[in-house]
Design an enzyme around this catalytic site. Structure first.
Site, PDB file in Angstrom:
ATOM      1  N   THR A  58       0.256  -0.782  17.199  1.00  0.00           N
ATOM      2  CA  THR A  58       1.527  -1.335  16.707  1.00  0.00           C
ATOM      3  C   THR A  58       2.748  -1.061  17.574  1.00  0.00           C
ATOM      4  O   THR A  58       3.732  -1.777  17.494  1.00  0.00           O
ATOM      5  CB  THR A  58       1.821  -0.770  15.299  1.00  0.00           C
ATOM      6  OG1 THR A  58       1.599   0.646  15.326  1.00  0.00           O
ATOM      7  CG2 THR A  58       0.887  -1.387  14.263  1.00  0.00           C
ATOM      8  N   PRO A  91      -4.583   3.462  22.907  1.00  0.00           N
ATOM      9  CA  PRO A  91      -3.276   2.840  22.695  1.00  0.00           C
ATOM     10  C   PRO A  91      -3.065   2.570  21.206  1.00  0.00           C
ATOM     11  O   PRO A  91      -4.015   2.250  20.497  1.00  0.00           O
ATOM     12  CB  PRO A  91      -3.381   1.525  23.473  1.00  0.00           C
ATOM     13  CG  PRO A  91      -4.838   1.242  23.570  1.00  0.00           C
ATOM     14  CD  PRO A  91      -5.545   2.556  23.534  1.00  0.00           C
ATOM     15  N   SER A  92      -1.830   2.716  20.737  1.00  0.00           N
ATOM     16  CA  SER A  92      -1.512   2.385  19.349  1.00  0.00           C
ATOM     17  C   SER A  92      -1.672   0.883  19.163  1.00  0.00           C
ATOM     18  O   SER A  92      -1.459   0.110  20.098  1.00  0.00           O
ATOM     19  CB  SER A  92      -0.078   2.800  19.048  1.00  0.00           C
ATOM     20  OG  SER A  92       0.436   2.033  17.982  1.00  0.00           O
ATOM     21  N   ASN A 126      -8.469   9.109   6.705  1.00  0.00           N
ATOM     22  CA  ASN A 126      -7.372   8.964   5.739  1.00  0.00           C
ATOM     23  C   ASN A 126      -7.836   8.734   4.299  1.00  0.00           C
ATOM     24  O   ASN A 126      -7.013   8.620   3.387  1.00  0.00           O
ATOM     25  CB  ASN A 126      -6.432   7.829   6.166  1.00  0.00           C
ATOM     26  CG  ASN A 126      -7.108   6.454   6.142  1.00  0.00           C
ATOM     27  OD1 ASN A 126      -8.108   6.237   5.452  1.00  0.00           O
ATOM     28  ND2 ASN A 126      -6.558   5.512   6.887  1.00  0.00           N
ATOM     29  N   SER A 180       0.797  -1.221   0.000  1.00  0.00           N
ATOM     30  CA  SER A 180       0.000   0.000   0.000  1.00  0.00           C
ATOM     31  C   SER A 180       0.840   1.287   0.000  1.00  0.00           C
ATOM     32  O   SER A 180       1.600   1.527  -0.916  1.00  0.00           O
ATOM     33  CB  SER A 180      -0.948  -0.048   1.193  1.00  0.00           C
ATOM     34  OG  SER A 180      -1.858   1.004   1.140  1.00  0.00           O
TER      35      SER A 180
END
Length: 546
Positions: free
Chosen positions: A504, A501-502, A374, A66
């Site tokens: 990743t 929280p992320s 996005n 991507s």
């Protein structure tokens, strides 16, 4: 069975796994530097074959990373209706990917047993790839995996991610959704677009013009292939078409959204409509420069608002009683939520971040519009909605206004790729709506004004200390954090803030919006400090924004 496993064993030795390498199947499948992916691709060929045997349907495998840099690559699995593979199978994919070389057959047999697969069942796999230099070699590894388990495959070669999702859906609906070829895809979308723009009275050539940034990726190639079928109803100037620039380098939807500026390699005149695709063409953002050469971006929220407003108006004109909703995440700008709920009287549903959650929630309505900020999103129509629209187009007693609206709705259904966010399909839909409404990009932008906002990250020793509820809008733990956020928000006008929280890395993401940019920046900083102090921040405490 035994012969198949021997073949897997033999082929697998051609695609060995580096010892100790561990990768997770995330929202976007596996993604990392292309050097480390050969074994993963072979094993995802195995995985897709198993999934096909289990579902008795065709499964897709897309080789792409991507919007990541050129040197990366990745792989995503596509389920029978063109949707993302189910979470249970994401776990199996991770299990198979991380089995050391000698344990591969054990892991494979374990998955076959757990999922009770009939190994004599036929398997069919569709394969696609993006333009990365590593994609050809990695695609071959996928094919080796499929063949070693006796699966059949069809290699579509260079396609956008959404095009492969579309092919899989067409195949498994026995052609009801469309024809599983590129030709079929272009014809369905372009015919619907041309039918829609027939309803645009006196569009000038100026209004038909659009600048497209193809991110030097697969989307650019496919726009080129499609262009002639649009019969000049849309006149595209294509930039970053891959002929000289590097994939996603200083261009593409992600770059534009994050940097808040036009991509390199695009010449824009003030007032001109522009859009950017991402590297595999499943996201799109629009933008323009005003007369002062100020940059203005129209992201997923603005796109969802334009589309849902258009659909709501058509439903009213058609006299169809169908429930339409817009699905957003906590990151959606407060102004868009306010406009949709209060001005348009459209249902707004908030879900956790991640396309899977949005897609799932959108399925609960007759018509569900979802876009992440996005630029990844689409519209889903229930069976009931499609049937009611279809019936109205054929109703001899319907008046002209409702029939016209029904025909517009029917063509709108056909221009949309309902399987997944699709930059090409979304672009055609947006262009058709602007033409039908006789709207400029500036008028679209002026529907509502975004509240100024700020996103920050706080490094913590363990992101799991943060637990959220209410679609990630409120923190349940650590104790005292939500109370602290609530009292900080009260100090600012039109303010809102949340932390999550992320998915990743060990960071906590902070979002804040308020009446002015100074206010949003101050709030984001104050909330960051609260997170740092209450949730185990590491390193220096957050500094105020300058």
């Amino acid at each position: 069975m035994m012969a198949q496993f021997q073949e897997v064993s033999k082929q697998s030795s051609q695609h060995p796994k580096p010892v100790g390498l561990v990768l997770q199947y995330g929202t976007a499948g596996f993604r990392t530097n292309a050097k480390h992916l050969d074994h993963i691709m072979f094993r995802m060929g195995l995985m897709a074959t198993l999934r096909s045997k289990k579902t008795k349907a065709t499964i897709g495998v897309m080789v792409t990373a991507s919007h990541n840099p050129e040197e990366d690559n990745g792989v995503k699995l596509i389920d029978p209706m063109g949707e993302m593979v189910t979470p249970t199978w994401e776990c199996y994919a991770t299990q198979l990917a991380n089995a050391e070389q000698d344990d591969l057959l054990t892991a494979l047999k374990d998955i076959i047993e757990k999922t009770a697969i009939d190994m004599s069942q036929e398997a069919n796999v569709f394969l696609g790839k993006d333009t990365r230099s590593s994609s050809a070699r990695l695609s071959q590894a996928v094919l080796d995996g499929v063949t070693s388990l006796g699966g059949h495959s069809k290699d579509y070669g260079l396609v956008t991610t959404p095009q492969l999702h579309y092919m899989v859906c067409c195949q498994n609906t026995q052609g009801k959704y469309g024809e599983a070829t590129l030709e079929g895809y272009y014809n369905k979308l372009c015919q619907a677009f041309i039918q829609l723009t027939r309803n645009a009275s006196n569009c000038t050539d100026d209004q038909k013009h659009l600048c497209v940034d193809g991110a030097n990726g697969i989307g650019a190639l496919k726009v080129r292939e499609m262009e002639s079928r649009l019969k000049n109803e849309l006149q595209i100037s294509l930039f970053n078409d891959g002929s000289k620039g590097k994939l996603n380098h200083q261009c593409g939807a992600d770059f534009v959204k994050v940097q808040q500026k036009p991509p390199t390699g695009v010449v824009i005149n003030p007032g001109e409509r522009c859009c950017s695709f991402d590297g595999d063409a499943d996201r799109i953002v629009y933008y323009y420069l005003d007369s002062e050469v100020q940059f203005h971006m129209l992201d997923g929220d603005k796109i969802a608002t334009l589309i849902s407003t258009f659909l709501k108006e058509l439903l009213t004109q058609a006299g169809l009683d169908l429930e339409i909703a817009v699905v957003q995440t906590a990151y959606a700008n407060g102004s868009s939520t306010h406009y949709l709920e209060n001005k348009m009287k459209v249902i707004v549903r908030c879900t956790k971040t991640g396309v899977k959650h949005l897609h799932h929630a959108a399925q609960e309505f007759d018509i569900g519009v979802y876009f992440e900020a996005n630029g990844h999103g689409t519209v889903l129509f229930s069976k009931t909605a499609e049937e009611k629209i279809q019936q109205l187009t054929q109703d001899t007693n319907a008046n002209d206004e409702s029939k016209r609206a029904a025909l517009l709705l029917q063509n709108t259904v056909n221009v949309i790729n309902q399987t997944v966010g699709d930059a090409i399909s979304d672009m055609l839909l947006i262009e058709a709506i602007l033409a039908i409404k006789g709207m400029t990009v500036q008028q679209w932008d002026a529907i509502y004004r975004d509240l100024p906002n700020r996103q920050l990250k706080v490094k913590v020793s363990d992101r799991r200390v943060i637990d959220t509820t209410d679609a990630e809008r409120r923190a349940v733990s650590p104790e005292g954090l939500q109370e602290a956020i609530d009292s900080l928000v009260k100090k600012h006008k039109q303010a809102r803030s949340f932390v999550r929280p992320s998915g990743t890395e060990d960071v906590v993401r902070v979002y804040a919006e308020a009446e002015t940019q100074e206010s949003a920046d101050a709030l984001a900083h104050e909330v960051s400090l609260a997170v740092y102090r209450l949730a185990g921040g590491v390193g220096d405490e957050p500094k105020p924004l300058q």
